[in-house]
Design a protein around this motif. Structure first.
Motif, mmCIF file in Angstrom:
data_model
loop_
_atom_site.group_PDB
_atom_site.id
_atom_site.type_symbol
_atom_site.label_atom_id
_atom_site.label_comp_id
_atom_site.label_asym_id
_atom_site.label_seq_id
_atom_site.Cartn_x
_atom_site.Cartn_y
_atom_site.Cartn_z
ATOM 1 N N SER A 1 0.975 5.331 0.753
ATOM 2 C CA SER A 1 0.582 6.475 1.677
ATOM 3 C C SER A 1 0.763 7.513 0.648
ATOM 4 O O SER A 1 2.101 7.675 0.908
ATOM 5 C CB SER A 1 0.173 6.167 2.764
ATOM 6 O OG SER A 1 -0.361 4.936 3.327
ATOM 7 N N TYR B 5 0.809 11.177 1.597
ATOM 8 C CA TYR B 5 -0.386 13.135 1.990
ATOM 9 C C TYR B 5 0.231 14.530 1.586
ATOM 10 O O TYR B 5 0.768 14.327 1.079
ATOM 11 C CB TYR B 5 -0.217 13.076 3.390
ATOM 12 C CG TYR B 5 -0.255 11.422 4.402
ATOM 13 C CD1 TYR B 5 -1.266 11.481 4.710
ATOM 14 C CD2 TYR B 5 0.348 10.555 4.472
ATOM 15 C CE1 TYR B 5 -2.214 9.885 5.233
ATOM 16 C CE2 TYR B 5 0.327 9.034 4.795
ATOM 17 C CZ TYR B 5 -1.092 9.524 5.372
ATOM 18 O OH TYR B 5 -1.263 7.785 5.653
ATOM 19 N N VAL C 175 5.298 5.100 2.435
ATOM 20 C CA VAL C 175 4.650 6.335 2.810
ATOM 21 C C VAL C 175 5.798 7.190 1.977
ATOM 22 O O VAL C 175 6.457 7.407 2.169
ATOM 23 C CB VAL C 175 4.874 7.096 4.392
ATOM 24 C CG1 VAL C 175 3.905 8.446 4.537
ATOM 25 C CG2 VAL C 175 3.702 5.445 5.422
ATOM 26 N N HIS D 229 -3.107 1.056 9.605
ATOM 27 C CA HIS D 229 -2.973 0.156 7.998
ATOM 28 C C HIS D 229 -2.274 -0.700 7.625
ATOM 29 O O HIS D 229 -3.271 -2.187 7.054
ATOM 30 C CB HIS D 229 -3.322 1.046 6.693
ATOM 31 C CG HIS D 229 -3.730 0.786 5.998
ATOM 32 N ND1 HIS D 229 -4.892 0.648 5.237
ATOM 33 C CD2 HIS D 229 -3.334 0.180 4.582
ATOM 34 C CE1 HIS D 229 -5.234 -0.255 4.415
ATOM 35 N NE2 HIS D 229 -3.872 0.393 3.656
ATOM 36 N N ALA E 249 -0.905 5.240 8.952
ATOM 37 C CA ALA E 249 -0.033 3.875 8.315
ATOM 38 C C ALA E 249 0.877 2.771 9.257
ATOM 39 O O ALA E 249 0.172 1.876 8.427
ATOM 40 C CB ALA E 249 1.399 5.392 7.681
ATOM 41 N N ASN F 114 3.298 -1.099 3.885
ATOM 42 C CA ASN F 114 3.194 0.413 3.660
ATOM 43 C C ASN F 114 3.953 1.758 3.192
ATOM 44 O O ASN F 114 5.449 1.253 4.275
ATOM 45 C CB ASN F 114 2.215 0.887 4.541
ATOM 46 C CG ASN F 114 1.116 1.870 4.307
ATOM 47 O OD1 ASN F 114 1.424 3.009 3.335
ATOM 48 N ND2 ASN F 114 1.072 2.567 5.146
ATOM 49 N N HIS G 34 1.201 -1.045 -0.414
ATOM 50 C CA HIS G 34 0.179 -0.019 -0.244
ATOM 51 C C HIS G 34 0.713 1.413 0.273
ATOM 52 O O HIS G 34 1.906 1.057 0.563
ATOM 53 C CB HIS G 34 -0.730 -0.054 0.991
ATOM 54 C CG HIS G 34 -1.306 0.717 1.883
ATOM 55 N ND1 HIS G 34 -2.289 1.012 0.780
ATOM 56 C CD2 HIS G 34 -1.573 2.189 1.983
ATOM 57 C CE1 HIS G 34 -3.418 2.328 1.075
ATOM 58 N NE2 HIS G 34 -3.040 3.177 1.655
#
Length: 52
Positions: free
Chosen positions: A10, A12, A51, A41, A38, A49, A8
């Motif tokens: 992420s 922002y 970020v 999730h 994060a 994940n 995933h």
């Protein structure tokens, strides 16, 4: 999560400050909220994940 993702990503908004000038030494802020969200999730979806 319903799509069985394995990674995933992420993102922002870049408008959030990385550190509030008035919060000398405080640990709460947008960067901490991002870290918690994060991590949650990743744990719940059992995914890696990234970020950005």
């Amino acid at each position: 999560m319903a799509e069985a993702e394995q990674v995933h990503i992420s993102t922002y908004p870049p408008l959030w400050p990385t550190r509030d000038p008035g919060s000398a030494g405080k640990t709460c802020g947008p960067e901490n909220a991002i870290r918690i969200r994060a991590g949650a999730h990743s744990f719940e979806a059992k995914v890696f994940n990234v970020v950005v």
